[in-house]
Design a protein around this motif. Sequence first.
Motif, PDB file in Angstrom:
ATOM      1  N   ASN A 193      -7.723  11.764  -8.185  1.00  0.00           N
ATOM      2  CA  ASN A 193      -7.621  10.365  -7.770  1.00  0.00           C
ATOM      3  C   ASN A 193      -8.937   9.612  -7.873  1.00  0.00           C
ATOM      4  O   ASN A 193      -8.939   8.388  -8.032  1.00  0.00           O
ATOM      5  CB  ASN A 193      -7.107  10.281  -6.327  1.00  0.00           C
ATOM      6  CG  ASN A 193      -5.680  10.785  -6.200  1.00  0.00           C
ATOM      7  OD1 ASN A 193      -4.891  10.672  -7.123  1.00  0.00           O
ATOM      8  ND2 ASN A 193      -5.355  11.360  -5.052  1.00  0.00           N
ATOM      9  N   GLU A 237      -5.444   0.872  -6.153  1.00  0.00           N
ATOM     10  CA  GLU A 237      -4.615   1.160  -4.987  1.00  0.00           C
ATOM     11  C   GLU A 237      -5.285   0.743  -3.685  1.00  0.00           C
ATOM     12  O   GLU A 237      -4.709   0.945  -2.612  1.00  0.00           O
ATOM     13  CB  GLU A 237      -4.296   2.659  -4.948  1.00  0.00           C
ATOM     14  CG  GLU A 237      -3.505   3.154  -6.153  1.00  0.00           C
ATOM     15  CD  GLU A 237      -3.301   4.653  -6.117  1.00  0.00           C
ATOM     16  OE1 GLU A 237      -4.022   5.332  -5.351  1.00  0.00           O
ATOM     17  OE2 GLU A 237      -2.422   5.148  -6.838  1.00  0.00           O
ATOM     18  N   ARG A 263      -7.949   2.164  -2.481  1.00  0.00           N
ATOM     19  CA  ARG A 263      -8.383   3.421  -1.847  1.00  0.00           C
ATOM     20  C   ARG A 263      -9.721   3.834  -2.464  1.00  0.00           C
ATOM     21  O   ARG A 263      -9.789   4.728  -3.307  1.00  0.00           O
ATOM     22  CB  ARG A 263      -7.332   4.504  -2.049  1.00  0.00           C
ATOM     23  CG  ARG A 263      -5.959   4.168  -1.468  1.00  0.00           C
ATOM     24  CD  ARG A 263      -4.896   5.100  -2.007  1.00  0.00           C
ATOM     25  NE  ARG A 263      -5.216   6.496  -1.747  1.00  0.00           N
ATOM     26  CZ  ARG A 263      -4.694   7.518  -2.426  1.00  0.00           C
ATOM     27  NH1 ARG A 263      -3.838   7.296  -3.406  1.00  0.00           N
ATOM     28  NH2 ARG A 263      -5.035   8.752  -2.129  1.00  0.00           N
ATOM     29  N   ASP A 319      -1.959   4.172   9.470  1.00  0.00           N
ATOM     30  CA  ASP A 319      -0.845   4.888   8.826  1.00  0.00           C
ATOM     31  C   ASP A 319      -0.932   6.354   9.229  1.00  0.00           C
ATOM     32  O   ASP A 319      -1.739   7.104   8.718  1.00  0.00           O
ATOM     33  CB  ASP A 319      -0.926   4.749   7.307  1.00  0.00           C
ATOM     34  CG  ASP A 319       0.306   5.328   6.617  1.00  0.00           C
ATOM     35  OD1 ASP A 319       1.087   6.017   7.302  1.00  0.00           O
ATOM     36  OD2 ASP A 319       0.482   5.094   5.418  1.00  0.00           O
ATOM     37  N   TYR A 324       0.976   8.718   8.589  1.00  0.00           N
ATOM     38  CA  TYR A 324       1.551   9.662   7.637  1.00  0.00           C
ATOM     39  C   TYR A 324       0.646   9.915   6.437  1.00  0.00           C
ATOM     40  O   TYR A 324       0.981  10.672   5.541  1.00  0.00           O
ATOM     41  CB  TYR A 324       2.908   9.140   7.144  1.00  0.00           C
ATOM     42  CG  TYR A 324       3.923   9.033   8.247  1.00  0.00           C
ATOM     43  CD1 TYR A 324       4.148   7.823   8.889  1.00  0.00           C
ATOM     44  CD2 TYR A 324       4.633  10.151   8.660  1.00  0.00           C
ATOM     45  CE1 TYR A 324       5.076   7.712   9.916  1.00  0.00           C
ATOM     46  CE2 TYR A 324       5.571  10.047   9.690  1.00  0.00           C
ATOM     47  CZ  TYR A 324       5.785   8.837  10.307  1.00  0.00           C
ATOM     48  OH  TYR A 324       6.694   8.752  11.328  1.00  0.00           O
ATOM     49  N   THR A 325      -0.509   9.269   6.430  1.00  0.00           N
ATOM     50  CA  THR A 325      -1.445   9.417   5.329  1.00  0.00           C
ATOM     51  C   THR A 325      -2.773   9.919   5.852  1.00  0.00           C
ATOM     52  O   THR A 325      -3.269   9.432   6.867  1.00  0.00           O
ATOM     53  CB  THR A 325      -1.649   8.068   4.608  1.00  0.00           C
ATOM     54  OG1 THR A 325      -0.390   7.586   4.148  1.00  0.00           O
ATOM     55  CG2 THR A 325      -2.591   8.227   3.418  1.00  0.00           C
ATOM     56  N   ALA A 326      -3.361  10.890   5.158  1.00  0.00           N
ATOM     57  CA  ALA A 326      -4.690  11.352   5.536  1.00  0.00           C
ATOM     58  C   ALA A 326      -5.665  10.194   5.376  1.00  0.00           C
ATOM     59  O   ALA A 326      -5.723   9.561   4.324  1.00  0.00           O
ATOM     60  CB  ALA A 326      -5.101  12.525   4.649  1.00  0.00           C
ATOM     61  N   ASP A 357      -9.747  11.809   2.104  1.00  0.00           N
ATOM     62  CA  ASP A 357      -9.609  13.020   1.291  1.00  0.00           C
ATOM     63  C   ASP A 357     -10.986  13.452   0.808  1.00  0.00           C
ATOM     64  O   ASP A 357     -11.829  12.603   0.465  1.00  0.00           O
ATOM     65  CB  ASP A 357      -8.698  12.765   0.079  1.00  0.00           C
ATOM     66  CG  ASP A 357      -7.236  12.655   0.471  1.00  0.00           C
ATOM     67  OD1 ASP A 357      -6.835  13.353   1.419  1.00  0.00           O
ATOM     68  OD2 ASP A 357      -6.504  11.870  -0.158  1.00  0.00           O
ATOM     69  N   ASN A 380      -8.319   6.270   2.332  1.00  0.00           N
ATOM     70  CA  ASN A 380      -6.938   5.908   2.008  1.00  0.00           C
ATOM     71  C   ASN A 380      -6.338   4.807   2.869  1.00  0.00           C
ATOM     72  O   ASN A 380      -5.330   4.213   2.480  1.00  0.00           O
ATOM     73  CB  ASN A 380      -6.046   7.154   2.132  1.00  0.00           C
ATOM     74  CG  ASN A 380      -6.478   8.261   1.199  1.00  0.00           C
ATOM     75  OD1 ASN A 380      -6.756   8.041   0.032  1.00  0.00           O
ATOM     76  ND2 ASN A 380      -6.546   9.487   1.730  1.00  0.00           N
ATOM     77  N   THR A 381      -6.911   4.546   4.027  1.00  0.00           N
ATOM     78  CA  THR A 381      -6.228   3.674   4.991  1.00  0.00           C
ATOM     79  C   THR A 381      -7.073   2.501   5.469  1.00  0.00           C
ATOM     80  O   THR A 381      -6.867   1.985   6.569  1.00  0.00           O
ATOM     81  CB  THR A 381      -5.781   4.499   6.209  1.00  0.00           C
ATOM     82  OG1 THR A 381      -6.938   5.141   6.789  1.00  0.00           O
ATOM     83  CG2 THR A 381      -4.768   5.559   5.812  1.00  0.00           C
TER      84      THR A 381
END
Length: 304
Positions: free
Chosen positions: A156, A167, A169, A228, A230-232, A235, A265-266
Motif C-alpha cells: 500500500n 485513499e 491514507r 473507525d 473496524y480499521t487498524a 499499519d 488509515n483513519t
Amino acid sequence: MKMFYDQVDKAHFKEFMVGIKPNHYESTNTKRVRFIIAGAMVMFLMVLILIITCVYLSLNSASQSDIAHQKQQENTVEFTPGLFAYGPDKNGLISFSPRDHMTYMNYFNRLESSLADYSTLRQSANLDRYIHCDDNTTKVPHGKVCMLTLDKFGDNCASFDMYGINEGRPCVLLVLRPDDNMTPQPFDFSDGKNVDIKKKIGNRFSSKSVAVSCEGKTDKDQALMMRDNYTAMVDYNPPKGFPLFYFLERKTDGYLYPAVMVQFNTVPPNTRVNIVCTAWAKNFNNGQPQSGQKYSTEFAILLK
C-alpha cells in the motif's frame, strides 16, 4: 511508296508501344509491395525507438537512484542519531487534498527521494556487496551490507499506489539511526514487565527487533484517529519494527539504516492531527525513549 513506309512505320510503332505499355495488374502489385515495405520500415523504426526509449529510461532511473543514494550517503555524517520521519515537510506537516495533484506532488516527491537508498534495482545490481539477512543472522561479513528493499515496506505504501494519497491514507518512512557505539536492546515483556509499552506495541513485539509505535500526540489527537473501530489506525511494515541484524555492521560503504513504513488509515479530513512515533529500546534515553526528542519524532497530518 513513301506513304506505304509511313503506314508500316506507324503500325510497327503502335505494336512497339503496345508491347512496352505497363501491365495494369503489375503496376497495382508493385504499389502494394512498396506499401508493405514502407509499412514494415515504419514499424521497425517505431519498435527501435521504443527499445531505445526503454533502455534510456532504465539507465536514467538507475543513474538517478545512484545519484540520490550517493547524496544520502554523503549527508549521513551530518545526521544526528535518532528516529527520523520522511514525508513531512520542513515544518513537520503532511497536508494535501487527494483530489488535487498540485497539493500532493511535493509530498510524493519527498517520499520518492527518501526511498532511493532502498532501491531494489540498485541493490540487485550490486550483489557482491548486498546480502540477504534475517533474524538468524548473527554476523555480517566485512564489506557486506544487509539488503533492505522496497518490497519490505508493503504494497500500500508504494510509488505505483501513490503512497496512499488517493485513499487519504498517507505513508511516512521512519528511519532509525542509533549512536554508532550503541546496539539497541529491545524491551523485555516477559512476566508482565513494561505493560504500558506492550499495549502500544501489541502483538508486533519481537525480541530480535526494535519495535516502533505511532499514535496521537494528545488524547484529543488519538480520539480523532479512532473514528473507525473496524480499521487498524496504523499499519507498520516490517510489522515487528527495526530488525537487530541491521546494526551488526554499520561502517561499510553503502550501509542501509533500517526503516519502517507507517501508514495512517483513519485520519479525518479537514482536521489537523498531531502524531508522535517512538522507537522502543531499553537503552534509548535511559529506558524512556518516549520522554526524549532523540528516539521520538513528531509531525502532523492535515487532509483537505
